[in-house]
Design an enzyme around this catalytic site. Structure first.
Site, PDB file in Angstrom:
ATOM      1  N   ASP A  46       7.295  -3.716   6.273  1.00 26.80           N
ATOM      2  CA  ASP A  46       7.272  -3.149   4.909  1.00 26.80           C
ATOM      3  C   ASP A  46       8.548  -3.358   4.086  1.00 26.80           C
ATOM      4  O   ASP A  46       9.007  -2.424   3.401  1.00 26.80           O
ATOM      5  CB  ASP A  46       6.957  -1.642   4.962  1.00 26.80           C
ATOM      6  CG  ASP A  46       5.580  -1.327   5.548  1.00 26.80           C
ATOM      7  OD1 ASP A  46       4.883  -2.268   5.974  1.00 26.80           O
ATOM      8  OD2 ASP A  46       5.214  -0.139   5.581  1.00 26.80           O
ATOM      9  N   ASP A  84       2.645  -2.571   3.394  1.00 26.83           N
ATOM     10  CA  ASP A  84       1.881  -1.389   3.031  1.00 26.83           C
ATOM     11  C   ASP A  84       1.024  -1.811   1.835  1.00 26.83           C
ATOM     12  O   ASP A  84       1.532  -2.435   0.888  1.00 26.83           O
ATOM     13  CB  ASP A  84       2.874  -0.274   2.652  1.00 26.83           C
ATOM     14  CG  ASP A  84       2.387   1.106   3.026  1.00 26.83           C
ATOM     15  OD1 ASP A  84       1.605   1.241   3.991  1.00 26.83           O
ATOM     16  OD2 ASP A  84       2.817   2.079   2.361  1.00 26.83           O
ATOM     17  N   HIS A  86      -1.991  -0.262  -0.338  1.00 26.57           N
ATOM     18  CA  HIS A  86      -2.925   0.826  -0.625  1.00 26.57           C
ATOM     19  C   HIS A  86      -3.855   0.539  -1.794  1.00 26.57           C
ATOM     20  O   HIS A  86      -3.467  -0.135  -2.764  1.00 26.57           O
ATOM     21  CB  HIS A  86      -2.147   2.106  -0.950  1.00 26.57           C
ATOM     22  CG  HIS A  86      -1.299   2.607   0.181  1.00 26.57           C
ATOM     23  ND1 HIS A  86      -1.789   2.806   1.454  1.00 26.57           N
ATOM     24  CD2 HIS A  86       0.010   2.976   0.239  1.00 26.57           C
ATOM     25  CE1 HIS A  86      -0.821   3.266   2.237  1.00 26.57           C
ATOM     26  NE2 HIS A  86       0.285   3.361   1.529  1.00 26.57           N
ATOM     27  N   HIS A  90      -5.199   6.210  -3.439  1.00 28.41           N
ATOM     28  CA  HIS A  90      -5.214   6.326  -1.976  1.00 28.41           C
ATOM     29  C   HIS A  90      -4.988   7.780  -1.529  1.00 28.41           C
ATOM     30  O   HIS A  90      -4.277   8.540  -2.197  1.00 28.41           O
ATOM     31  CB  HIS A  90      -4.121   5.418  -1.392  1.00 28.41           C
ATOM     32  CG  HIS A  90      -4.215   5.272   0.081  1.00 28.41           C
ATOM     33  ND1 HIS A  90      -3.408   5.962   0.957  1.00 28.41           N
ATOM     34  CD2 HIS A  90      -5.050   4.522   0.855  1.00 28.41           C
ATOM     35  CE1 HIS A  90      -3.735   5.627   2.203  1.00 28.41           C
ATOM     36  NE2 HIS A  90      -4.722   4.753   2.165  1.00 28.41           N
ATOM     37  N   HIS A 119       2.405   4.387  -4.397  1.00 27.28           N
ATOM     38  CA  HIS A 119       3.284   3.276  -3.993  1.00 27.28           C
ATOM     39  C   HIS A 119       2.472   2.135  -3.391  1.00 27.28           C
ATOM     40  O   HIS A 119       1.372   2.347  -2.886  1.00 27.28           O
ATOM     41  CB  HIS A 119       4.334   3.761  -2.985  1.00 27.28           C
ATOM     42  CG  HIS A 119       3.735   4.192  -1.663  1.00 27.28           C
ATOM     43  ND1 HIS A 119       3.146   5.419  -1.489  1.00 27.28           N
ATOM     44  CD2 HIS A 119       3.630   3.548  -0.480  1.00 27.28           C
ATOM     45  CE1 HIS A 119       2.706   5.514  -0.247  1.00 27.28           C
ATOM     46  NE2 HIS A 119       2.972   4.392   0.396  1.00 27.28           N
ATOM     47  N   LYS A 144      -1.695  -3.156   5.790  1.00 25.85           N
ATOM     48  CA  LYS A 144      -2.151  -1.900   6.392  1.00 25.85           C
ATOM     49  C   LYS A 144      -2.212  -0.812   5.333  1.00 25.85           C
ATOM     50  O   LYS A 144      -1.548  -0.905   4.299  1.00 25.85           O
ATOM     51  CB  LYS A 144      -1.218  -1.504   7.536  1.00 25.85           C
ATOM     52  CG  LYS A 144       0.218  -1.276   7.077  1.00 25.85           C
ATOM     53  CD  LYS A 144       1.152  -1.028   8.230  1.00 25.85           C
ATOM     54  CE  LYS A 144       2.560  -0.766   7.791  1.00 25.85           C
ATOM     55  NZ  LYS A 144       2.748   0.398   6.927  1.00 25.85           N
ATOM     56  N   CYS A 189       7.208   4.131   9.299  1.00 27.90           N
ATOM     57  CA  CYS A 189       6.445   2.948   9.719  1.00 27.90           C
ATOM     58  C   CYS A 189       7.100   2.193  10.878  1.00 27.90           C
ATOM     59  O   CYS A 189       6.416   1.670  11.750  1.00 27.90           O
ATOM     60  CB  CYS A 189       6.201   2.046   8.514  1.00 27.90           C
ATOM     61  SG  CYS A 189       5.157   2.875   7.287  1.00 27.90           S
TER      62      CYS A 189
HETATM   63 ZN   LIG Z   1       2.161   3.923   2.241  1.00 31.17          ZN
END
Ligand SMILES: [Zn+2]
Length: 243
Positions: A46, A84, A86, A90, A119, A144, A189
């Site tokens: 990330d 990341d 989304h 989310h 984010h 993810k 993470c």
């Molecule tokens: Zn996130």
């Protein structure tokens, strides 16, 4: 030099050479560095615009990991990058829950969820990888957190602790035995990725100076403790033999 003494010295030197070449510990004069081999993968978690200064969920000094990771990556034949990623609206966003603010928690179907500012929305400039990442050997990008109702700190298993991302199978099929985890953030993470790596049978290292933390209510100390219990090894970039 008396003959006997000379012979003893020669014998000792030969014995030592034999032992050193056999790789026995205790005889080396410098601390052994870790040499990444074909069975090692660097996981870069990330390192996206959202998590550095100017992003929507900035990790303090997050951008400082970039040069460290770039340098490390030159020594790895296998590099994996995560993002990341989304959906808008989310479930991990505070804005999706009436009356909730960022950094509060809520209960979702799979348990307690920390709520974050919006984010890393799919396809946005905020979700792009940091422009200075220099990872020409990166072989796969794992995205993810793209299921609307489930977060995913870990690069291996989503937050429902059931849904795999596929990274475990990918690494196993590639013959990877040990992973070195870097990136953002140490206490979320990175930690979840390293601990899930252990669960899946990989040797796991976190390269501390190639990570930065959010440290929300003591989360960094708690994460290091949990990682230690899980058998994750905490090392520094200087412990890795450079390319
Ligand atoms: Zn996130």
């Amino acid at each position: 030099m008396p003959k006997l003494q000379r012979r003893t010295i020669l014998h000792s030197a030969a014995a030592m050479a034999g032992l050193v070449s056999a790789g026995l510990p205790g005889l080396s004069w410098a601390a052994a560095k870790i040499r990444p081999d074909e069975g090692s993968a660097l996981i870069v978690v990330d390192v996206q615009n959202c998590f550095v200064t100017g992003g929507t969920l900035p990790v303090a000094k997050g951008e400082e990991v970039v040069p460290v990771i770039n340098r490390l990556a030159k020594g790895f034949a296998n590099v994996v990058v995560t993002q990341d990623w989304h959906t808008p609206g989310h479930a991990s966003f505070a804005s999706s829950h009436a009356g909730k603010k960022p950094f509060e928690t809520t209960k979702l179907s799979y348990g307690t969820q920390v709520l974050w500012p919006d984010h890393c929305v799919q396809g946005s400039p905020d979700a792009a990888l940091h422009k200075d990442l220099d990872l020409p050997r990166a072989q796969v990008v794992v995205r993810k957190g793209y299921h609307q109702k489930v977060d995913s700190y870990s690069a291996f298993l989503e937050a429902d602790r059931k849904t795999p991302t596929g990274l475990g199978g990918y690494l196993k099929q590639r013959g990877i035995k040990r992973v070195f985890v870097t990136g953002l953030a140490t206490d979320f993470c990175v930690a979840w990725t390293a601990m899930d790596a252990r669960k899946l049978g990989f040797e796991a290292y976190v390269i501390e100076d190639a990570t930065r933390a959010i440290d929300l209510n003591g989360s960094l100390a708690a994460a290091w403790k949990q990682m230690g219990v899980a058998g994750v090894k905490r090392i520094q970039s200087s412990d890795i033999e450079s390319a």
